[in-house]
Design a protein around this motif. Structure first.
Motif, PDB file in Angstrom:
ATOM      1  N   ASP A  74      74.156 -39.090  12.368  1.00 56.55           N
ATOM      2  CA  ASP A  74      74.920 -38.808  13.582  1.00 56.55           C
ATOM      3  C   ASP A  74      74.487 -39.723  14.729  1.00 56.55           C
ATOM      4  O   ASP A  74      74.852 -39.504  15.874  1.00 56.55           O
ATOM      5  N   LYS A 106      86.451 -45.085  14.292  1.00 55.49           N
ATOM      6  CA  LYS A 106      87.522 -44.502  13.465  1.00 55.49           C
ATOM      7  C   LYS A 106      86.984 -44.061  12.110  1.00 55.49           C
ATOM      8  O   LYS A 106      87.366 -43.014  11.597  1.00 55.49           O
ATOM      9  N   ARG A 108      84.002 -43.048  11.417  1.00 56.28           N
ATOM     10  CA  ARG A 108      83.232 -41.816  11.595  1.00 56.28           C
ATOM     11  C   ARG A 108      84.149 -40.616  11.786  1.00 56.28           C
ATOM     12  O   ARG A 108      83.945 -39.573  11.178  1.00 56.28           O
ATOM     13  N   VAL A 109      85.170 -40.758  12.598  1.00 55.88           N
ATOM     14  CA  VAL A 109      86.117 -39.670  12.842  1.00 55.88           C
ATOM     15  C   VAL A 109      86.778 -39.254  11.529  1.00 55.88           C
ATOM     16  O   VAL A 109      86.842 -38.072  11.201  1.00 55.88           O
ATOM     17  N   LYS A 110      87.228 -40.248  10.750  1.00 56.37           N
ATOM     18  CA  LYS A 110      87.858 -39.964   9.443  1.00 56.37           C
ATOM     19  C   LYS A 110      86.886 -39.215   8.544  1.00 56.37           C
ATOM     20  O   LYS A 110      87.260 -38.256   7.859  1.00 56.37           O
ATOM     21  N   HIS A 111      85.641 -39.653   8.555  1.00 52.11           N
ATOM     22  CA  HIS A 111      84.618 -39.050   7.692  1.00 52.11           C
ATOM     23  C   HIS A 111      84.356 -37.596   8.096  1.00 52.11           C
ATOM     24  O   HIS A 111      84.260 -36.719   7.250  1.00 52.11           O
ATOM     25  N   ILE A 112      84.266 -37.333   9.392  1.00 52.59           N
ATOM     26  CA  ILE A 112      84.007 -35.990   9.889  1.00 52.59           C
ATOM     27  C   ILE A 112      85.172 -35.069   9.513  1.00 52.59           C
ATOM     28  O   ILE A 112      84.971 -33.932   9.104  1.00 52.59           O
ATOM     29  N   GLU A 113      86.407 -35.587   9.636  1.00 52.46           N
ATOM     30  CA  GLU A 113      87.594 -34.787   9.295  1.00 52.46           C
ATOM     31  C   GLU A 113      87.627 -34.405   7.820  1.00 52.46           C
ATOM     32  O   GLU A 113      88.190 -33.404   7.448  1.00 52.46           O
ATOM     33  N   HIS A 114      87.038 -35.242   6.978  1.00 44.94           N
ATOM     34  CA  HIS A 114      87.092 -35.006   5.536  1.00 44.94           C
ATOM     35  C   HIS A 114      85.873 -34.289   4.966  1.00 44.94           C
ATOM     36  O   HIS A 114      85.755 -34.116   3.774  1.00 44.94           O
ATOM     37  N   ARG A 115      84.963 -33.877   5.831  1.00 45.79           N
ATOM     38  CA  ARG A 115      83.752 -33.192   5.364  1.00 45.79           C
ATOM     39  C   ARG A 115      84.068 -31.849   4.737  1.00 45.79           C
ATOM     40  O   ARG A 115      84.921 -31.118   5.188  1.00 45.79           O
TER      41      ARG A 115
END
Length: 115
Positions: A74, A106, A108-115
């Motif tokens: 993070d 972007k 990181r945002v994509k990764h967080i959304e897919h957790r």
């Protein structure tokens, strides 16, 4: 043959060196003295066998580490970028986008959304 064994040995030495030192600035002088080649010959040699320039290779190694850290930690992207040897933020963003098709934030945002 003997010549290609020698070339592979040189490339391995260079790659190992970059793996160990990619977080620091790496100069052409350091690497050329490591394999006892003059800078001009070294640049041609490296591009011929690797398919891209030495500088691009070092940056790709750094980008791969940064990509990994963006997904695994993070920490702020700027801290990650500096940790892995990138000091020019604009160049870093441009190269990252070229390599991965999106900006670091972007990703990181994509990764967080897919957790």
């Amino acid at each position: 043959d003997n010549k290609s064994t020698k070339h592979l040995g040189r490339l391995k030495k260079i790659i190992d060196y970059v793996e160990q030192h990619y977080q620091e600035p790496i100069t052409l002088d350091q690497v050329t003295s490591l394999v006892a080649l003059n800078p001009e010959y070294f640049c041609r040699f490296f591009k011929k066998y690797m398919g891209f320039t030495f500088t691009k290779y070092v940056n790709l190694v750094r980008l791969a580490r940064i990509h990994n850290d963006i997904l695994q930690t993070d920490d702020s992207i700027m801290i990650i970028q500096e940790r892995h040897g990138f000091t020019n933020y604009k160049l870093f963003n441009h190269m990252f986008k070229e390599a991965y098709g999106c900006t670091p934030s972007k990703l990181r945002v994509k990764h967080i959304e897919h957790r």
